[in-house]
Motif scaffolding. Structure first.
Motif, PDB file in Angstrom:
ATOM      1  N   GLY A 135       0.826  -1.199   0.000  1.00  0.00           N
ATOM      2  CA  GLY A 135       0.000   0.000   0.000  1.00  0.00           C
ATOM      3  C   GLY A 135       0.857   1.244   0.000  1.00  0.00           C
ATOM      4  O   GLY A 135       2.076   1.184   0.231  1.00  0.00           O
ATOM      5  N   ALA A 136       0.250   2.389  -0.241  1.00  0.00           N
ATOM      6  CA  ALA A 136       1.001   3.641  -0.350  1.00  0.00           C
ATOM      7  C   ALA A 136       1.720   4.017   0.939  1.00  0.00           C
ATOM      8  O   ALA A 136       2.747   4.700   0.914  1.00  0.00           O
ATOM      9  N   ASN A 137       1.197   3.578   2.078  1.00  0.00           N
ATOM     10  CA  ASN A 137       1.792   3.938   3.366  1.00  0.00           C
ATOM     11  C   ASN A 137       2.639   2.826   3.963  1.00  0.00           C
ATOM     12  O   ASN A 137       3.010   2.898   5.138  1.00  0.00           O
ATOM     13  N   VAL A 138       2.926   1.805   3.164  1.00  0.00           N
ATOM     14  CA  VAL A 138       3.684   0.662   3.684  1.00  0.00           C
ATOM     15  C   VAL A 138       5.043   0.577   2.995  1.00  0.00           C
ATOM     16  O   VAL A 138       5.129   0.221   1.817  1.00  0.00           O
ATOM     17  N   PHE A 139       6.079   0.924   3.737  1.00  0.00           N
ATOM     18  CA  PHE A 139       7.444   0.766   3.228  1.00  0.00           C
ATOM     19  C   PHE A 139       8.380   0.739   4.433  1.00  0.00           C
ATOM     20  O   PHE A 139       8.505   1.731   5.158  1.00  0.00           O
ATOM     21  N   LYS A 140       9.023  -0.395   4.656  1.00  0.00           N
ATOM     22  CA  LYS A 140       9.918  -0.552   5.795  1.00  0.00           C
ATOM     23  C   LYS A 140      11.338  -0.116   5.434  1.00  0.00           C
ATOM     24  O   LYS A 140      11.762  -0.245   4.283  1.00  0.00           O
ATOM     25  N   GLU A 141      12.058   0.360   6.429  1.00  0.00           N
ATOM     26  CA  GLU A 141      13.417   0.855   6.201  1.00  0.00           C
ATOM     27  C   GLU A 141      14.309  -0.208   5.584  1.00  0.00           C
ATOM     28  O   GLU A 141      15.138   0.091   4.720  1.00  0.00           O
ATOM     29  N   GLU A 142      14.157  -1.456   6.025  1.00  0.00           N
ATOM     30  CA  GLU A 142      15.029  -2.515   5.511  1.00  0.00           C
ATOM     31  C   GLU A 142      14.784  -2.828   4.047  1.00  0.00           C
ATOM     32  O   GLU A 142      15.623  -3.452   3.392  1.00  0.00           O
ATOM     33  N   TRP A 143      13.642  -2.390   3.505  1.00  0.00           N
ATOM     34  CA  TRP A 143      13.368  -2.640   2.090  1.00  0.00           C
ATOM     35  C   TRP A 143      14.269  -1.816   1.185  1.00  0.00           C
ATOM     36  O   TRP A 143      14.359  -2.081  -0.008  1.00  0.00           O
ATOM     37  N   ALA A 144      14.930  -0.824   1.754  1.00  0.00           N
ATOM     38  CA  ALA A 144      15.852  -0.009   0.964  1.00  0.00           C
ATOM     39  C   ALA A 144      16.967  -0.868   0.374  1.00  0.00           C
ATOM     40  O   ALA A 144      17.525  -0.545  -0.687  1.00  0.00           O
TER      41      ALA A 144
END
Length: 299
Positions: free
Chosen positions: A201-210
């Motif tokens: 979703g637009a508000n779902v992005f975890k730091e480790e996904w970088a």
């Protein structure tokens, strides 16, 4: 909860729940420890193997494996007709129909390419809904096979936009200085050097996904969401635009940042294009303008 979530017929008990085994259909032989989630079947033996055989990740893996084996191309063709995604791409990303409920299952993979969650997708009141297995944590949707040649990454909002982007990349190739159409997955197609990751979703992005984007030219292609108001604060916000800005902030502070970062600007200097429908997305763009013209628009 994961067992109920995926349609297993079990009767709850304080210590050990029992029910019908989804793998062999034997009644009262599937048992689950209420305290640990350990499971096994006393008849067919599923869940009694070594490794993660009888824990929740092992259950999720078994559900996915059985469902893939029981999903036909005709089953996937129904998704193709509704969502406009090729059967080949659906197979490639592990999309299948649950052998228990018949609902669509979409896998999530961690950074090591290991299945880490399984999302149910279905239609309710004419709209698509998607829910991930409770207690398993969120992960991005992606192809588990890592291709080191892929130096460009597209971050799409939602699985269907992500899969549609994959099909678009498979249909285009660079010929000299020109971008041209090609047969799906033809040698030299853009998908050989570009990858796609879909966030839940637009508000779902975890730091480790970088870490998925380290050293890559990265494009964020979220939806054209019109202005909304927070129910409590009444503050105006734009889900798609603000979601991309949030990811931009996370990536800018990452120890493994992307090589470059680009955000789609549906409204130019504005946060959204009011002339386009609320929620207009890249699937709409490709459906209206075609893959070639649509790709040029977002680059």
């Amino acid at each position: 909860k994961p067992f109920y979530f995926h349609g297993v017929d079990i009767t709850p008990n304080k210590k050990q729940s029992k029910g019908t085994c989804p793998f062999c259909d034997k009644e009262n032989h599937f048992q689950v420890s209420t305290s640990t989630g350990q499971w096994s079947c006393l008849r067919c033996g599923e869940g009694q193997g070594k490794g993660n055989g009888g824990n929740i990740p092992g259950f999720i893996q078994k559900i996915h494996t059985y469902s893939i084996e029981n999903t036909t191309d005709d089953d996937l063709a129904e998704i193709t007709e509704d969502r406009g995604i090729s059967v080949h791409t659906l197979r490639e990303w592990g999309v299948c129909l649950s052998f228990i409920t018949g609902e669509i299952l979409i896998p999530m993979y961690n950074s090591k390419g290991k299945l880490s969650n399984l999302t149910r997708a279905f239609k309710a009141d004419g709209k698509w809904k998607a829910y991930s297995t409770p207690g398993m944590g969120n992960h991005p949707f992606r192809n588990p096979k890592v291709n080191k040649r892929q130096k460009t990454a597209w971050i799409a909002e939602g699985i269907w936009d992500g899969l549609r982007m994959v099909d678009t990349l498979k249909s285009l190739k660079q010929k000299g200085n020109r971008l041209v159409k090609c047969s799906p997955s033809a040698p030299g197609c853009l998908y050989e050097t570009q990858t796609v990751i879909a966030v839940p979703g637009a508000n779902v992005f975890k730091e480790e996904w970088a870490d998925y984007l380290s050293g890559k030219d990265t494009y964020l292609i979220y939806d054209n969401d019109h202005a909304k108001k927070q129910p409590i604060t009444k503050k105006t916000y734009y889900p798609g635009y603000d979601g991309m800005e949030r990811v931009k902030g996370i990536l800018s502070e990452s120890n493994n940042p992307p090589r470059s970062l680009h955000l789609i600007r549906w409204g130019g200097k504005r946060k959204a294009d009011a002339s386009l429908a609320d929620g207009y997305d890249i699937r709409d763009l490709f459906n209206e303008q075609g893959n070639l013209k649509g790709y040029k628009r977002i680059t």
